[in-house]
Design a protein around this motif. Structure first.
Motif, PDB file in Angstrom:
ATOM      1  N   VAL A 301       0.850  -1.190   0.000  1.00 53.45           N
ATOM      2  CA  VAL A 301       0.000   0.000   0.000  1.00 53.45           C
ATOM      3  C   VAL A 301       0.885   1.240   0.000  1.00 53.45           C
ATOM      4  CG1 VAL A 301      -0.178   0.078   2.527  1.00 53.45           C
ATOM      5  CG2 VAL A 301      -2.005   1.076   1.142  1.00 53.45           C
ATOM      6  N   PHE A 302       0.371   2.323  -0.596  1.00 52.50           N
ATOM      7  CA  PHE A 302       1.071   3.610  -0.605  1.00 52.50           C
ATOM      8  C   PHE A 302       0.361   4.550   0.360  1.00 52.50           C
ATOM      9  CE2 PHE A 302       1.710   7.942  -2.141  1.00 52.50           C
ATOM     10  CZ  PHE A 302       3.076   7.978  -2.342  1.00 52.50           C
ATOM     11  N   LEU A 303       1.135   5.215   1.220  1.00 45.79           N
ATOM     12  CA  LEU A 303       0.567   6.154   2.191  1.00 45.79           C
ATOM     13  C   LEU A 303       1.589   7.233   2.522  1.00 45.79           C
ATOM     14  CD1 LEU A 303      -1.641   7.023   4.232  1.00 45.79           C
ATOM     15  CD2 LEU A 303      -0.595   5.446   5.876  1.00 45.79           C
ATOM     16  N   ASP A 304       1.181   8.485   2.375  1.00 45.69           N
ATOM     17  CA  ASP A 304       1.999   9.634   2.788  1.00 45.69           C
ATOM     18  C   ASP A 304       3.420   9.562   2.256  1.00 45.69           C
ATOM     19  OD1 ASP A 304      -0.152  10.667   4.119  1.00 45.69           O
ATOM     20  OD2 ASP A 304       0.440   9.911   6.088  1.00 45.69           O
ATOM     21  N   GLY A 305       3.554   9.313   0.969  1.00 44.47           N
ATOM     22  CA  GLY A 305       4.866   9.355   0.334  1.00 44.47           C
ATOM     23  C   GLY A 305       5.696   8.106   0.493  1.00 44.47           C
ATOM     24  N   TRP A 325       4.802 -11.068   9.716  1.00 46.17           N
ATOM     25  CA  TRP A 325       4.809 -10.029   8.683  1.00 46.17           C
ATOM     26  C   TRP A 325       6.041  -9.150   8.870  1.00 46.17           C
ATOM     27  CZ3 TRP A 325       0.045  -7.278   6.316  1.00 46.17           C
ATOM     28  CH2 TRP A 325      -0.818  -8.233   5.760  1.00 46.17           C
ATOM     29  N   GLY A 326       6.976  -9.269   7.920  1.00 46.21           N
ATOM     30  CA  GLY A 326       8.077  -8.332   7.852  1.00 46.21           C
ATOM     31  C   GLY A 326       7.613  -7.028   7.215  1.00 46.21           C
ATOM     32  N   HIS A 327       8.485  -6.014   7.227  1.00 46.73           N
ATOM     33  CA  HIS A 327       8.070  -4.679   6.776  1.00 46.73           C
ATOM     34  C   HIS A 327       9.257  -3.929   6.192  1.00 46.73           C
ATOM     35  CE1 HIS A 327       6.181  -0.520   7.924  1.00 46.73           C
ATOM     36  NE2 HIS A 327       5.971  -0.815   6.647  1.00 46.73           N
ATOM     37  N   ALA A 328       9.040  -3.349   5.022  1.00 42.84           N
ATOM     38  CA  ALA A 328      10.031  -2.465   4.409  1.00 42.84           C
ATOM     39  C   ALA A 328       9.296  -1.293   3.774  1.00 42.84           C
ATOM     40  CB  ALA A 328      10.859  -3.208   3.364  1.00 42.84           C
ATOM     41  N   VAL A 329       9.968  -0.145   3.708  1.00 38.92           N
ATOM     42  CA  VAL A 329       9.378   1.040   3.091  1.00 38.92           C
ATOM     43  C   VAL A 329      10.358   1.643   2.103  1.00 38.92           C
ATOM     44  CG1 VAL A 329       7.869   1.591   5.032  1.00 38.92           C
ATOM     45  CG2 VAL A 329      10.183   2.540   4.967  1.00 38.92           C
ATOM     46  N   SER A 330       9.786   2.369   1.125  1.00 34.28           N
ATOM     47  CA  SER A 330      10.601   3.027   0.115  1.00 34.28           C
ATOM     48  C   SER A 330       9.932   4.324  -0.297  1.00 34.28           C
ATOM     49  CB  SER A 330      10.773   2.123  -1.113  1.00 34.28           C
ATOM     50  OG  SER A 330      11.478   2.791  -2.142  1.00 34.28           O
ATOM     51  N   LYS A 331      10.744   5.317  -0.638  1.00 34.57           N
ATOM     52  CA  LYS A 331      10.226   6.575  -1.176  1.00 34.57           C
ATOM     53  C   LYS A 331      10.117   6.525  -2.700  1.00 34.57           C
ATOM     54  CE  LYS A 331      10.253   9.021   2.739  1.00 34.57           C
ATOM     55  NZ  LYS A 331       9.018   9.588   3.348  1.00 34.57           N
ATOM     56  N   ASP A 332      10.863   5.562  -3.323  1.00 32.14           N
ATOM     57  CA  ASP A 332      10.963   5.593  -4.780  1.00 32.14           C
ATOM     58  C   ASP A 332      10.876   4.220  -5.441  1.00 32.14           C
ATOM     59  OD1 ASP A 332      13.369   4.455  -4.061  1.00 32.14           O
ATOM     60  OD2 ASP A 332      14.630   5.974  -5.006  1.00 32.14           O
ATOM     61  N   ASP A 536      -2.011  -0.982  -3.261  1.00 30.95           N
ATOM     62  CA  ASP A 536      -3.259  -0.238  -3.160  1.00 30.95           C
ATOM     63  C   ASP A 536      -2.939   1.249  -2.976  1.00 30.95           C
ATOM     64  OD1 ASP A 536      -6.258  -0.600  -2.851  1.00 30.95           O
ATOM     65  OD2 ASP A 536      -5.814   0.589  -1.076  1.00 30.95           O
ATOM     66  N   ASN A 537      -3.813   2.106  -3.488  1.00 31.30           N
ATOM     67  CA  ASN A 537      -3.718   3.553  -3.271  1.00 31.30           C
ATOM     68  C   ASN A 537      -2.499   4.187  -3.932  1.00 31.30           C
ATOM     69  OD1 ASN A 537      -4.791   5.959  -2.039  1.00 31.30           O
ATOM     70  ND2 ASN A 537      -3.099   5.877  -0.578  1.00 31.30           N
ATOM     71  N   ALA A 538      -1.968   3.564  -4.986  1.00 29.39           N
ATOM     72  CA  ALA A 538      -0.803   4.138  -5.659  1.00 29.39           C
ATOM     73  C   ALA A 538      -1.160   5.457  -6.325  1.00 29.39           C
ATOM     74  CB  ALA A 538      -0.258   3.160  -6.699  1.00 29.39           C
ATOM     75  N   PRO A 539      -0.271   6.456  -6.281  1.00 34.06           N
ATOM     76  CA  PRO A 539      -0.567   7.755  -6.900  1.00 34.06           C
ATOM     77  C   PRO A 539      -0.670   7.641  -8.416  1.00 34.06           C
ATOM     78  CG  PRO A 539       1.698   7.666  -6.116  1.00 34.06           C
ATOM     79  CD  PRO A 539       1.036   6.430  -5.615  1.00 34.06           C
ATOM     80  N   ASP A 540      -1.415   8.583  -9.010  1.00 31.13           N
ATOM     81  CA  ASP A 540      -1.579   8.681 -10.465  1.00 31.13           C
ATOM     82  C   ASP A 540      -2.185   7.417 -11.063  1.00 31.13           C
ATOM     83  OD1 ASP A 540      -0.357  11.237 -10.377  1.00 31.13           O
ATOM     84  OD2 ASP A 540       1.621  10.284 -10.427  1.00 31.13           O
ATOM     85  N   ASN A 541      -2.924   6.658 -10.248  1.00 34.50           N
ATOM     86  CA  ASN A 541      -3.574   5.431 -10.714  1.00 34.50           C
ATOM     87  C   ASN A 541      -2.598   4.411 -11.283  1.00 34.50           C
ATOM     88  OD1 ASN A 541      -6.297   6.177 -10.087  1.00 34.50           O
ATOM     89  ND2 ASN A 541      -6.279   7.542 -11.874  1.00 34.50           N
ATOM     90  N   ARG A 542      -1.364   4.478 -10.845  1.00 31.71           N
ATOM     91  CA  ARG A 542      -0.397   3.477 -11.299  1.00 31.71           C
ATOM     92  C   ARG A 542      -0.732   2.123 -10.667  1.00 31.71           C
ATOM     93  NH1 ARG A 542       5.547   5.623 -10.119  1.00 31.71           N
ATOM     94  NH2 ARG A 542       6.126   3.999 -11.627  1.00 31.71           N
ATOM     95  N   ARG A 543      -0.459   1.064 -11.403  1.00 27.00           N
ATOM     96  CA  ARG A 543      -0.654  -0.286 -10.883  1.00 27.00           C
ATOM     97  C   ARG A 543       0.705  -0.963 -10.843  1.00 27.00           C
ATOM     98  NH1 ARG A 543      -4.021  -2.184  -7.467  1.00 27.00           N
ATOM     99  NH2 ARG A 543      -5.426  -0.645  -8.417  1.00 27.00           N
ATOM    100  N   ILE A 544       1.286  -1.024  -9.627  1.00 30.74           N
ATOM    101  CA  ILE A 544       2.658  -1.513  -9.428  1.00 30.74           C
ATOM    102  C   ILE A 544       2.605  -2.867  -8.738  1.00 30.74           C
ATOM    103  CG2 ILE A 544       4.932  -0.977  -8.502  1.00 30.74           C
ATOM    104  CD1 ILE A 544       3.919   1.066 -10.509  1.00 30.74           C
ATOM    105  N   LEU A 545       3.328  -3.824  -9.272  1.00 26.12           N
ATOM    106  CA  LEU A 545       3.309  -5.206  -8.784  1.00 26.12           C
ATOM    107  C   LEU A 545       4.695  -5.637  -8.319  1.00 26.12           C
ATOM    108  CD1 LEU A 545       1.654  -8.302 -10.364  1.00 26.12           C
ATOM    109  CD2 LEU A 545       4.139  -8.264 -10.215  1.00 26.12           C
TER     110      LEU A 545
END
Length: 722
Positions: A301-305, A325-332, A536-545
């Motif tokens: 999911v995408f949230l707040d950048g 559940w492991g967890h990683a985040v990315s800005k890009d 889910d909730n990706a900006p610009d309606n992008r569908r990233i897999l």
């Protein structure tokens, strides 16, 4: 045979057990009871807890019992935790300095346990380890030092005088021995004054239970392969303990050598962390966890950048298990930071934390929002319970368990939840949905008996209460559901659904049921990719897999990895509307150099080569096939070959376009990803070259071809520079 009578008597005496041997001689283990027969023999039973003979493992209504030896054991859960009773041995003479045994169940002294009696008095006692909800039915190795009682006549009594939670006892394999077990139950209290609790792991070692409690509450409960000796440590697992800073933690291991248990300690860093991201098989721009196993991506999911990638993780083992559940985040989508794990088996969930999805509750339909932060909501399968929901008020760093779980009870797993917004042609689900302008829709794998493999669709307006709506047959685990524009036209869309194998169909979804356009499935992804999920909730309606790339990492402290993020589109082709994929454009952020070539003739005798000096590349080559039978690229030990006769790449069907084929290859440590003809086909495979390679070669076989264009971008590592 002719034998003298005296000789016959002597021979007979040598074949009969002597009184000394039957009592056990020094240096020989003597089994007091192994509970492998159908009855208790000369043991005396009272009450109703123990039945008429040993149990054959787990009893009805009980969590799985493990750690016993053979097929039978003493298990006083007969009839549940309301039964009581005793089980008492016949008298026996002690000839060895130790009595060893396996024991589990309730940990209430004088109520659930095993006692050693001498002249009617209790001289030794042992209990199980469990007194709080949760816990494990695993039996642990125990022992008594009875060297002061050798030669005495003794009795063993197993008791269940407790009712309620953990009001039972499990016992097996009671043995007289001349040595204490090398691996025994251990417990210690430690102050959480460092960020990590480190755990020594031996791949292939004996599995044992390790538990960490804070303020009397278990916070980590794992079955792991603790090292057998200090010298056999392969790598160190770790628990992030910042949430318990300054508090006292109690660490228990059911079976461990004391010198190995000394290595379980608080630490400012994880041993071996200096080599994280530098290992020979460590992907350099595909995300992989620092240690342990991964499989399915979860909760994307995408949230707040931030792009959030949760994932199925065994943090204390190189193989599958202990689903966390492991967890990683990315800005890009390229540079990732691994954060502490968020969902834990047995201490948070009832069982293991299996796969699921995540979304953002922008409308606060569940009522969990406090303050200005939007709530990130995740869905998972709690094994043994059903589908569960958790929520985070701190941007996905920690989650609260919904007290009403499970939200759905069925035989199935892997819930994915999306917001279905109404347009002018939709009929609202109900009055609440009409006010909200839409409703939540869940697609989840369903194994209802007699119905075959299928996905089921549920709806909700508050993320807590769900109603079944419809089913779609022929899909197995990890379902996905999303809407995409065709050729970028927002007024012409199709819904897409697929499961773990990635075979998809296009159709219409009305918020309650999916109607396929065609009964046959299509396939975009091939090779070592499985259980992919989109953000889910990706900006610009992008569908990233991102998918799980099922590639083993022998000799590494981590195992398996993930694909590079793919961007999906729907395009019109001569065969109809099809799903396409390409690496996300953000890969350009790690380009460091470029080489190009155009219009190079290729024959069986003459290839085209570029000199290289690295190991990380984004390569794109377009071939005009001409009359050749094959064209392709050689990079180190890898060959990516297009066969013109059957129109396949690496054995996967990939049709030419006007006698032209384009190959795009991402080359990373341990894995390759190949896109054919602008992403009409994608393939994930192992990189057969370990380390840099010096030559890229474009070639043709069986005729002439043309290398129309070649672009080779060298990449830098996306991992932190130290």
């Amino acid at each position: 045979m002719n034998t003298h009578p005296v000789m016959f008597v002597l021979l007979l005496l040598t074949l009969l057990p002597s009184p000394l041997l039957s009592a056990g001689v020094s240096g020989e283990d003597l089994v007091i009871a192994d509970f492998e027969t159908d009855s208790y023999g000369n043991w005396t039973v009272t009450g109703n807890a123990f039945g008429t003979g040993p149990a054959k493992g787990t009893l009805p209504g009980q969590m799985k019992v493990s750690g016993f030896k053979g097929k039978g054991l003493v298990n006083s859960f007969l009839g549940g935790d309301k039964s009581k009773g005793t089980l008492t041995s016949a008298e026996f003479k002690l000839s060895q300095p130790y009595i060893t045994f396996l024991i589990g169940g309730g940990g209430f002294p004088g109520k659930t346990g095993m006692r050693l009696l001498h002249d009617g008095k209790v001289v030794r006692e042992a209990t199980g380890t469990n007194v709080e909800p949760g816990g494990s039915e695993a039996l642990s190795q125990g022992f008594w030092d009875v060297s002061d009682l050798q030669g005495q006549t003794l009795v063993i009594e197993i008791i269940d005088d407790a009712v309620g939670g953990w009001g039972h006892i499990n016992v097996d394999q009671i043995v007289q021995s001349d040595h204490r077990p090398s691996r025994v139950p251990m417990q210690k209290s430690i102050v959480v004054d460092q960020p990590y609790l480190i755990i020594p792991i031996q791949n292939g070692g004996e599995k044992v239970t390790l538990e960490v409690s804070v303020n009397g509450k278990p916070v980590r409960h794992y079955t792991t392969e603790l090292a057998m000796t200090p010298e056999s440590v392969d790598w160190y697992a770790y628990f992030s303990m910042d949430a318990y800073a300054g508090q006292e933690a109690v660490v228990r291991a059911e079976r461990v050598r004391p010198d190995v248990f000394d290595l379980v300690a608080m630490s400012a860093e994880v041993p071996g962390s200096q080599q994280f991201y530098k290992e020979p098989l460590r992907p350099q721009f595909h995300f992989s966890q620092k240690v342990g196993w991964n499989n399915d991506p979860n909760g994307m999911v995408f949230l707040d950048g931030e792009w959030h990638l949760y994932f199925q993780h065994n943090p204390v083992g190189w193989n599958w298990g202990n689903m966390t559940w492991g967890h990683a985040v990315s800005k890009d989508l390229v540079h990732w930071e691994q954060l502490p794990n968020v969902l834990f088996p047995e201490t948070m969930a009832t069982g293991a934390c299996f796969s699921g999805g995540a979304t953002v509750d922008f409308k606060n339909t569940a009522g969990w929002k406090e303050g200005d932060e939007d709530v990130l909501v995740a869905f998972l399968t709690d094994t043994g319970a059903g589908e569960a929901v958790v929520y985070s008020r701190d941007r996905g760093r920690t989650f609260s368990w919904y007290e009403g779980n499970p939200i759905i009870q069925h035989k199935g797993r892997d819930p994915k939840v999306i917001w279905y917004a109404y347009d002018d042609t939709d009929r609202p689900l109900d009055e609440t949905a009409e006010q909200l302008g839409g409703h939540w829709a869940m697609v989840v794998y369903d194994e209802t008996e007699g119905q075959g493999q299928r996905t089921s669709f549920y709806t909700s307006t508050n993320l807590k209460d769900w109603s079944p709506q419809s089913h779609l047959s022929g899909y197995y685990e990890c379902p996905e559901l999303f809407e995409l524009a065709v050729d970028g036209d927002a007024n012409n869309t199709r819904w897409v659904t697929f499961a773990a194998d990635g075979k998809y169909v296009l159709g219409d979804f009305d918020g309650k049921s999916f109607t396929p356009e065609d009964d046959s499935k299509l396939q975009l992804f091939h090779g070592n990719i499985y259980a992919s999920q989109t953000f889910d909730n990706a900006p610009d309606n992008r569908r990233i897999l991102i998918g799980w790339s099922r590639i083993e990492m022998p000799g590494m402290p981590f195992n398996q990895a993930f694909t590079f993020p793919h961007e999906l589109t729907l395009r019109t082709t001569p065969e109809g509307i099809r799903l396409f994929s390409k690496p996300v454009k953000e890969i350009e952020s790690i380009y460091t150099g470029k080489q190009t070539a155009v219009a190079k003739s290729l024959t069986p005798e003459q290839s085209f080569s570029l000199q290289l000096d690295g190991e990380l590349y984004d390569v794109e080559a377009t071939f005009e096939i001409g009359n050749s039978q094959q064209v392709g690229l050689r990079m180190g030990n890898n060959e990516i070959v297009f066969n013109a006769q059957d129109e396949t790449v690496m054995g996967v069907t990939a049709n030419m376009v006007d006698k032209t084929v384009t190959l795009r290859v991402l080359v990373d440590r341990s894995q390759l990803e190949v896109w054919v003809n602008d992403g009409a086909t994608t393939i994930t495979e192992r990189n057969k070259t370990v380390g840099p390679f010096s030559l890229l070669e474009a070639f043709a076989i069986g005729g002439e071809a043309t290398l129309s264009s070649l672009q080779v971008h060298q990449l830098e590592s996306a991992w932190p520079k130290e």
